[in-house]
Design a protein around this motif. Structure first.
Motif, PDB file in Angstrom:
ATOM      1  N   VAL A  58       4.913 -10.632  -0.321  1.00 29.66           N
ATOM      2  CA  VAL A  58       5.272  -9.219  -0.228  1.00 29.66           C
ATOM      3  C   VAL A  58       5.760  -8.937   1.186  1.00 29.66           C
ATOM      4  O   VAL A  58       5.180  -9.442   2.147  1.00 29.66           O
ATOM      5  CB  VAL A  58       4.076  -8.298  -0.532  1.00 29.66           C
ATOM      6  CG1 VAL A  58       4.473  -6.829  -0.380  1.00 29.66           C
ATOM      7  CG2 VAL A  58       3.526  -8.547  -1.930  1.00 29.66           C
ATOM      8  N   THR A  59       6.830  -8.150   1.300  1.00 30.60           N
ATOM      9  CA  THR A  59       7.274  -7.680   2.606  1.00 30.60           C
ATOM     10  C   THR A  59       7.205  -6.163   2.605  1.00 30.60           C
ATOM     11  O   THR A  59       7.832  -5.505   1.770  1.00 30.60           O
ATOM     12  CB  THR A  59       8.706  -8.138   2.925  1.00 30.60           C
ATOM     13  OG1 THR A  59       8.753  -9.573   2.905  1.00 30.60           O
ATOM     14  CG2 THR A  59       9.143  -7.656   4.298  1.00 30.60           C
ATOM     15  N   LEU A  60       6.419  -5.615   3.527  1.00 30.85           N
ATOM     16  CA  LEU A  60       6.179  -4.180   3.585  1.00 30.85           C
ATOM     17  C   LEU A  60       7.118  -3.497   4.571  1.00 30.85           C
ATOM     18  O   LEU A  60       7.418  -4.039   5.639  1.00 30.85           O
ATOM     19  CB  LEU A  60       4.735  -3.898   4.007  1.00 30.85           C
ATOM     20  CG  LEU A  60       3.619  -4.493   3.148  1.00 30.85           C
ATOM     21  CD1 LEU A  60       2.261  -4.094   3.722  1.00 30.85           C
ATOM     22  CD2 LEU A  60       3.737  -4.058   1.696  1.00 30.85           C
ATOM     23  N   PHE A  61       7.549  -2.303   4.204  1.00 30.63           N
ATOM     24  CA  PHE A  61       8.386  -1.476   5.071  1.00 30.63           C
ATOM     25  C   PHE A  61       7.841  -0.055   5.050  1.00 30.63           C
ATOM     26  O   PHE A  61       7.784   0.571   3.988  1.00 30.63           O
ATOM     27  CB  PHE A  61       9.835  -1.450   4.579  1.00 30.63           C
ATOM     28  CG  PHE A  61      10.509  -2.787   4.556  1.00 30.63           C
ATOM     29  CD1 PHE A  61      11.247  -3.225   5.640  1.00 30.63           C
ATOM     30  CD2 PHE A  61      10.400  -3.620   3.445  1.00 30.63           C
ATOM     31  CE1 PHE A  61      11.873  -4.468   5.616  1.00 30.63           C
ATOM     32  CE2 PHE A  61      11.011  -4.856   3.417  1.00 30.63           C
ATOM     33  CZ  PHE A  61      11.752  -5.290   4.507  1.00 30.63           C
ATOM     34  N   VAL A  73      -5.309   1.719   1.567  1.00 34.31           N
ATOM     35  CA  VAL A  73      -5.863   0.362   1.528  1.00 34.31           C
ATOM     36  C   VAL A  73      -6.068  -0.081   0.088  1.00 34.31           C
ATOM     37  O   VAL A  73      -5.778  -1.233  -0.270  1.00 34.31           O
ATOM     38  CB  VAL A  73      -7.181   0.292   2.321  1.00 34.31           C
ATOM     39  CG1 VAL A  73      -7.888  -1.036   2.072  1.00 34.31           C
ATOM     40  CG2 VAL A  73      -6.909   0.465   3.820  1.00 34.31           C
ATOM     41  N   ARG A  74      -6.552   0.815  -0.750  1.00 32.84           N
ATOM     42  CA  ARG A  74      -6.705   0.475  -2.164  1.00 32.84           C
ATOM     43  C   ARG A  74      -5.360   0.145  -2.796  1.00 32.84           C
ATOM     44  O   ARG A  74      -5.237  -0.800  -3.574  1.00 32.84           O
ATOM     45  CB  ARG A  74      -7.362   1.640  -2.907  1.00 32.84           C
ATOM     46  CG  ARG A  74      -8.835   1.847  -2.562  1.00 32.84           C
ATOM     47  CD  ARG A  74      -9.360   3.102  -3.217  1.00 32.84           C
ATOM     48  NE  ARG A  74     -10.739   3.370  -2.822  1.00 32.84           N
ATOM     49  CZ  ARG A  74     -11.312   4.554  -2.883  1.00 32.84           C
ATOM     50  NH1 ARG A  74     -10.613   5.603  -3.313  1.00 32.84           N
ATOM     51  NH2 ARG A  74     -12.573   4.703  -2.510  1.00 32.84           N
ATOM     52  N   ASP A  75      -4.338   0.933  -2.447  1.00 34.28           N
ATOM     53  CA  ASP A  75      -2.988   0.657  -2.956  1.00 34.28           C
ATOM     54  C   ASP A  75      -2.506  -0.705  -2.491  1.00 34.28           C
ATOM     55  O   ASP A  75      -1.867  -1.451  -3.250  1.00 34.28           O
ATOM     56  CB  ASP A  75      -2.016   1.740  -2.486  1.00 34.28           C
ATOM     57  CG  ASP A  75      -2.313   3.098  -3.085  1.00 34.28           C
ATOM     58  OD1 ASP A  75      -2.986   3.150  -4.144  1.00 34.28           O
ATOM     59  OD2 ASP A  75      -1.870   4.113  -2.503  1.00 34.28           O
ATOM     60  N   ARG A 114      -4.230  -3.515  -4.461  1.00 35.87           N
ATOM     61  CA  ARG A 114      -3.647  -3.622  -5.806  1.00 35.87           C
ATOM     62  C   ARG A 114      -2.292  -4.303  -5.749  1.00 35.87           C
ATOM     63  O   ARG A 114      -1.947  -5.123  -6.611  1.00 35.87           O
ATOM     64  CB  ARG A 114      -3.532  -2.237  -6.437  1.00 35.87           C
ATOM     65  CG  ARG A 114      -4.849  -1.697  -6.976  1.00 35.87           C
ATOM     66  CD  ARG A 114      -4.609  -0.501  -7.890  1.00 35.87           C
ATOM     67  NE  ARG A 114      -4.087   0.637  -7.145  1.00 35.87           N
ATOM     68  CZ  ARG A 114      -4.859   1.594  -6.630  1.00 35.87           C
ATOM     69  NH1 ARG A 114      -6.175   1.539  -6.774  1.00 35.87           N
ATOM     70  NH2 ARG A 114      -4.306   2.601  -5.978  1.00 35.87           N
ATOM     71  N   LEU A 115      -1.517  -3.951  -4.729  1.00 33.04           N
ATOM     72  CA  LEU A 115      -0.192  -4.551  -4.559  1.00 33.04           C
ATOM     73  C   LEU A 115      -0.310  -6.068  -4.374  1.00 33.04           C
ATOM     74  O   LEU A 115       0.450  -6.845  -4.973  1.00 33.04           O
ATOM     75  CB  LEU A 115       0.500  -3.925  -3.344  1.00 33.04           C
ATOM     76  CG  LEU A 115       1.877  -4.442  -2.960  1.00 33.04           C
ATOM     77  CD1 LEU A 115       2.881  -4.137  -4.047  1.00 33.04           C
ATOM     78  CD2 LEU A 115       2.311  -3.815  -1.640  1.00 33.04           C
ATOM     79  N   CYS A 116      -1.264  -6.515  -3.557  1.00 34.64           N
ATOM     80  CA  CYS A 116      -1.448  -7.937  -3.307  1.00 34.64           C
ATOM     81  C   CYS A 116      -1.927  -8.654  -4.570  1.00 34.64           C
ATOM     82  O   CYS A 116      -1.509  -9.795  -4.853  1.00 34.64           O
ATOM     83  CB  CYS A 116      -2.443  -8.147  -2.174  1.00 34.64           C
ATOM     84  SG  CYS A 116      -1.826  -7.599  -0.567  1.00 34.64           S
ATOM     85  N   GLU A 117      -2.806  -8.018  -5.331  1.00 34.02           N
ATOM     86  CA  GLU A 117      -3.306  -8.636  -6.558  1.00 34.02           C
ATOM     87  C   GLU A 117      -2.189  -8.854  -7.581  1.00 34.02           C
ATOM     88  O   GLU A 117      -2.224  -9.819  -8.357  1.00 34.02           O
ATOM     89  CB  GLU A 117      -4.394  -7.750  -7.166  1.00 34.02           C
ATOM     90  CG  GLU A 117      -5.692  -7.761  -6.371  1.00 34.02           C
ATOM     91  CD  GLU A 117      -6.687  -6.730  -6.879  1.00 34.02           C
ATOM     92  OE1 GLU A 117      -6.329  -5.961  -7.833  1.00 34.02           O
ATOM     93  OE2 GLU A 117      -7.806  -6.675  -6.341  1.00 34.02           O
ATOM     94  N   ASN A 118      -1.203  -7.975  -7.564  1.00 32.62           N
ATOM     95  CA  ASN A 118      -0.105  -8.077  -8.531  1.00 32.62           C
ATOM     96  C   ASN A 118       1.008  -9.007  -8.062  1.00 32.62           C
ATOM     97  O   ASN A 118       1.978  -9.206  -8.776  1.00 32.62           O
ATOM     98  CB  ASN A 118       0.458  -6.683  -8.807  1.00 32.62           C
ATOM     99  CG  ASN A 118      -0.537  -5.785  -9.494  1.00 32.62           C
ATOM    100  OD1 ASN A 118      -1.387  -6.251 -10.239  1.00 32.62           O
ATOM    101  ND2 ASN A 118      -0.424  -4.480  -9.257  1.00 32.62           N
ATOM    102  N   ASN A 119       0.869  -9.535  -6.852  1.00 34.78           N
ATOM    103  CA  ASN A 119       1.920 -10.421  -6.324  1.00 34.78           C
ATOM    104  C   ASN A 119       1.296 -11.708  -5.796  1.00 34.78           C
ATOM    105  O   ASN A 119       1.672 -12.216  -4.766  1.00 34.78           O
ATOM    106  CB  ASN A 119       2.696  -9.715  -5.211  1.00 34.78           C
ATOM    107  CG  ASN A 119       3.534  -8.570  -5.741  1.00 34.78           C
ATOM    108  OD1 ASN A 119       4.645  -8.769  -6.207  1.00 34.78           O
ATOM    109  ND2 ASN A 119       3.001  -7.345  -5.669  1.00 34.78           N
TER     110      ASN A 119
END
Length: 304
Positions: A88-91, A294-296, A299-304
């Motif tokens: 994941v790359t965050l912006f 942080v919860r978001d 969840r994002l990491c779990e889905n990727n």
């Protein structure tokens, strides 16, 4: 002792050996396997890339806060590899996301959260701030190449009876500040929570970034601290900030495209004499607190 040559293969190997010892020690002490660890980096250096490639991390997250190639063009090939390797790359900046989108495996717009706990902090205003004349126009953050010194100077001249406060670490090789009677340079607080004592007594939050490609594409994290305390924001009219202004439910930005316009925006913000803590902006800061962000993120990491 680390070697100071980030692109020299021998230096990178030496620095990696030092870093790898610390990583192994951490894994042993915490009784973790690399497959259970998320690696989060905002660096696209050869050393960071080597660490990423050396372990089977459960996930790799690259956080892009600015375009590092604008400062160091030699980072380009290493960042290109990282953009394809990262899960994941965050912006935080929508403008940066658009710039990177076609070269990134999994780009995600992920805005910063709000630290509403600052409002509840029982922190006194530092005496060196309390004695400054009002109105107080405050900038917090790095005082470096992104600071538009000409805009700061124009603002000081427009508010001779007030105080323009810069609070943060100074990169002396990148910026030269003018010596003006109402320009005050203060060191960054030692603890984050101490910012509450300064923000609480400010009248305006400043984002005087240079209108160039490097600073103009950033999403300034200081913006959220300003909003938590209900401060109107006087800012350079960058592409990212103008985009943000359209997204917020109330008017909170006062823009300038030139140093003169920046000073005029400061005067307008003071004339409005508004406090944004009430109403829609307070609801917004509560809904997007860091706890929820942080919860978001998890969840994002779990889905990727």
């Amino acid at each position: 002792m680390a070697a100071p040559w980030p692109y020299n293969k021998v230096a990178v190997a030496w620095n990696y050996s030092l870093l790898n010892q610390r990583v192994k020690k951490f894994l042993e002490e915490e009784k973790l396997k690399p497959e259970e660890v998320l690696l989060f980096t905002y660096l696209a250096t050869p050393l960071a890339l080597r660490l990423i490639e050396s372990y089977p991390w459960v996930s790799v997250v690259y956080d892009v806060v600015s375009d590092p190639k604008q400062v160091e063009p030699r980072l380009a090939p290493f960042e290109e590899k990282l953009l394809q390797r990262a899960n994941v790359t965050l912006f935080a900046s929508a403008t940066l996301l658009e710039q990177y989108r076609d070269h990134t495996k999994n780009p995600v717009l992920f805005r910063d959260g709000f630290n509403t706990e600052l409002l509840e902090a029982k922190v006194e205003t530092p005496p060196e701030v309390a004695r400054l004349p009002r109105p107080r126009l405050l900038y917090i953050g790095g005082i470096n190449r992104k600071l538009w010194v000409e805009a700061i100077k124009a603002l000081c001249e427009a508010v001779p009876h007030g105080s323009v406060i810069l609070m943060g670490p100074v990169a002396h090789g990148e910026v030269v500040l003018p010596k003006l009677p109402n320009l005050y340079l203060l060191p960054l607080r030692r603890k984050y929570i101490e910012l509450a004592g300064v923000l609480r007594t400010a009248d305006v939050g400043l984002i005087p970034y240079r209108p160039d490609h490097y600073a103009g594409n950033m999403h300034p994290s200081k913006l959220n601290e300003y909003l938590v305390f209900g401060l109107p924001v006087v800012a350079t009219a960058t592409q990212e900030l103008e985009r943000l202004a359209q997204e917020f439910p109330v008017k909170l930005f006062y823009f300038g495209r030139t140093p003169t316009e920046f000073a005029e925006a400061g005067l307008l913000a003071l004339a409005k004499n508004i406090n944004l803590q009430e109403g829609k902006i307070q609801i917004l800061t509560t809904q997007f607190r860091w706890r929820e962000r942080v919860r978001d993120f998890l969840r994002l990491c779990e889905n990727n």
